[in-house]
Design a protein around this motif. Sequence first.
Motif, PDB file in Angstrom:
ATOM      1  N   LYS A  36     -96.747  -3.502  32.203  1.00  0.00           N
ATOM      2  CA  LYS A  36     -97.948  -3.759  31.625  1.00  0.00           C
ATOM      3  C   LYS A  36     -97.662  -4.703  30.449  1.00  0.00           C
ATOM      4  O   LYS A  36     -98.996  -5.334  29.721  1.00  0.00           O
ATOM      5  N   GLY A  37     -96.662  -5.143  30.329  1.00  0.00           N
ATOM      6  CA  GLY A  37     -96.345  -6.431  29.044  1.00  0.00           C
ATOM      7  C   GLY A  37     -96.068  -5.756  27.799  1.00  0.00           C
ATOM      8  O   GLY A  37     -95.830  -6.764  26.968  1.00  0.00           O
ATOM      9  N   THR A  38     -96.248  -4.427  27.542  1.00  0.00           N
ATOM     10  CA  THR A  38     -95.763  -3.984  26.277  1.00  0.00           C
ATOM     11  C   THR A  38     -94.495  -4.162  25.864  1.00  0.00           C
ATOM     12  O   THR A  38     -93.530  -3.927  26.655  1.00  0.00           O
ATOM     13  N   LYS A  39     -94.058  -4.382  24.619  1.00  0.00           N
ATOM     14  CA  LYS A  39     -92.798  -4.481  24.191  1.00  0.00           C
ATOM     15  C   LYS A  39     -92.152  -3.303  23.815  1.00  0.00           C
ATOM     16  O   LYS A  39     -92.898  -2.069  23.370  1.00  0.00           O
ATOM     17  N   ALA A  40     -90.934  -3.033  24.362  1.00  0.00           N
ATOM     18  CA  ALA A  40     -90.360  -1.567  24.268  1.00  0.00           C
ATOM     19  C   ALA A  40     -90.378  -1.003  22.720  1.00  0.00           C
ATOM     20  O   ALA A  40     -90.698  -0.102  22.436  1.00  0.00           O
TER      21      ALA A  40
END
Length: 258
Positions: A113-117
């Motif tokens: 989803k493109g969210t940074k860990a």
Amino acid sequence: MSNKLKYAPTPPPEPVITGSLEPQPKRRGRKKTKKQYFTADTDAAIKEYLASSNQDERDHIFRSRIHYPFYKLAENLIHTFKFYYTEVDDLEDLKHEVICFLLEKLDYFKPEKGTKAFSYFSIVGKNYLILYNNNNYKKKKITTDVMAADEDDGVLHQLGRDERKQEIKDFIDYLTEYIDKNMFTMFKKEQDLKVCDAINVLFKRRENLEIFNKKALYIYIREMTGVDTPVITKVTKYLKKIYKELYAEYAIHGYVKV
């Protein structure tokens, strides 16, 4: 064997990075920067962990490459936001509780989803500690004289007029939940997300804050995020707009659809 027994509440060793991550350009000058604990290898390790269906392989990836970043993340969250209302005698035990919680949430993370860990697990960890901290603070209020607690800890309890206190509390609870669920839609830039998350944390911890002066809060947010004041002002203005829109909905219906 439970996760809590697998990973004891002791500081894990730093991961030894093998392989060839892309080299970073050299920087000139003598400016010192903090050593990064949540690195590109951490992101890669999380993706490998999620892609694996072999539990032994997952355990090895977590133990060798994810455990230490999660440990440092837990440590920084506890000390940065001063989550010191605990049921444990040693903060190492609290860090361990946070690590176990993050481990349980690993499978919920969707890197596609493109969210940074780092952003995702920072928010997840903070939310866990806010609930943990607030629950323990409530227990303390039950067993300790309120005025003595205020004197000892400098806790400010009164927000607004007494007759509106419960109404404001209920609305802010709706607001913080709304921001949690929509933060990554409202803001795309990493620095905007940092500020939004910091402001939301302050809203959630409002009963434990000693400061309500606007200038002092700006300084506090800047220290929490390392972001310049113009960015804080921009994010604050946007959240103020959201606040007004949601409060109008709350005034009509008595709740906010989140």
